[in-house]
Design a protein around this motif. Sequence first.
Motif, mmCIF file in Angstrom:
data_model
loop_
_atom_site.group_PDB
_atom_site.id
_atom_site.type_symbol
_atom_site.label_atom_id
_atom_site.label_comp_id
_atom_site.label_asym_id
_atom_site.label_seq_id
_atom_site.Cartn_x
_atom_site.Cartn_y
_atom_site.Cartn_z
ATOM 1 N N PRO A 6 0.995 -1.238 0.195
ATOM 2 C CA PRO A 6 0.169 -0.220 0.129
ATOM 3 C C PRO A 6 0.788 0.697 -0.158
ATOM 4 O O PRO A 6 2.011 1.848 0.962
ATOM 5 C CB PRO A 6 -0.627 -0.054 1.707
ATOM 6 C CG PRO A 6 0.137 -1.273 2.461
ATOM 7 C CD PRO A 6 1.256 -2.145 1.188
ATOM 8 N N TYR A 7 0.672 1.999 -1.326
ATOM 9 C CA TYR A 7 0.917 3.739 -0.349
ATOM 10 C C TYR A 7 0.260 4.599 -0.271
ATOM 11 O O TYR A 7 -0.856 5.022 -1.002
ATOM 12 C CB TYR A 7 2.023 3.652 -2.357
ATOM 13 C CG TYR A 7 2.604 4.883 -2.201
ATOM 14 C CD1 TYR A 7 4.295 4.317 -2.730
ATOM 15 C CD2 TYR A 7 2.596 5.774 -2.003
ATOM 16 C CE1 TYR A 7 5.164 5.238 -2.206
ATOM 17 C CE2 TYR A 7 3.659 6.760 -1.961
ATOM 18 C CZ TYR A 7 4.698 6.472 -2.304
ATOM 19 O OH TYR A 7 5.720 7.579 -2.354
ATOM 20 N N LEU A 8 0.290 5.042 0.339
ATOM 21 C CA LEU A 8 -1.188 6.166 1.101
ATOM 22 C C LEU A 8 -0.585 7.991 1.501
ATOM 23 O O LEU A 8 0.749 7.723 0.571
ATOM 24 C CB LEU A 8 -0.763 6.072 2.657
ATOM 25 C CG LEU A 8 -1.036 4.208 3.260
ATOM 26 C CD1 LEU A 8 -1.094 4.520 5.039
ATOM 27 C CD2 LEU A 8 -2.174 3.965 2.825
ATOM 28 N N ASN A 9 -1.191 9.055 0.680
ATOM 29 C CA ASN A 9 -1.145 9.789 0.466
ATOM 30 C C ASN A 9 -1.785 10.373 1.325
ATOM 31 O O ASN A 9 -2.723 10.282 2.292
ATOM 32 C CB ASN A 9 -1.767 10.130 -1.192
ATOM 33 C CG ASN A 9 -1.503 9.629 -2.227
ATOM 34 O OD1 ASN A 9 -0.312 9.847 -2.652
ATOM 35 N ND2 ASN A 9 -2.142 9.093 -2.912
ATOM 36 N N PHE A 10 -0.919 11.690 2.214
ATOM 37 C CA PHE A 10 -1.634 12.624 2.901
ATOM 38 C C PHE A 10 -1.508 14.121 2.828
ATOM 39 O O PHE A 10 -0.610 14.493 1.842
ATOM 40 C CB PHE A 10 -0.695 11.898 4.029
ATOM 41 C CG PHE A 10 -0.811 10.820 4.844
ATOM 42 C CD1 PHE A 10 -1.436 10.824 5.894
ATOM 43 C CD2 PHE A 10 -0.101 10.175 4.357
ATOM 44 C CE1 PHE A 10 -1.658 9.586 6.005
ATOM 45 C CE2 PHE A 10 0.137 9.364 5.098
ATOM 46 C CZ PHE A 10 -1.093 8.446 5.507
ATOM 47 N N GLN A 11 -2.612 14.707 3.047
ATOM 48 C CA GLN A 11 -2.699 15.862 2.958
ATOM 49 C C GLN A 11 -1.233 17.606 4.044
ATOM 50 O O GLN A 11 -2.049 17.803 4.212
ATOM 51 C CB GLN A 11 -3.827 16.617 2.704
ATOM 52 C CG GLN A 11 -3.964 18.564 2.347
ATOM 53 C CD GLN A 11 -3.868 18.107 0.643
ATOM 54 O OE1 GLN A 11 -4.817 17.260 0.065
ATOM 55 N NE2 GLN A 11 -3.312 18.886 0.237
#
Length: 147
Positions: A6-11
């Motif tokens: 999994p590759y997570l994106n955050f703000q």
Amino acid sequence: MIKVNPYLNFQGNTEEAFNFYREVFGGEFLMLQRFRDTPDFEKLPARDHDKIMHVSLPLGQGNILMGTDSLESMNQKLHKGNNFYICISTESEAEADKVFNALSTDAKVEMELQRTFWGAYFGMLTDKFGVQWMVDHSSEEQDRDQI
């Protein structure tokens, strides 16, 4: 295929999130790279220089949780559903081409497969079902756990 991670994106709060995940799961980061460490970083606003370009945390046997900060300065806007990718790490460039081309049918390609400044053969797309994929092949010289 070698790995699916999994590759997570955050703000903007990747560092906070991954410090939390490190507390939960234990271990040490395999890589933590900031945008200031990338080519052409000076084109980004100063507020983005210390944001996380890439972080990876091992989870168990051969699994890696990875993440990044999505930057509004690069027109990256997050909402539920686009805040993660499935990253496929292949054994060869030919396999990467095969997987990427198959997933590309009726897809929105964000980044064609190409050599990157970090040395990988890499591309990104959203398939016809709305699932976001990263396809990656790293050369044998490169430590695969650093992806």
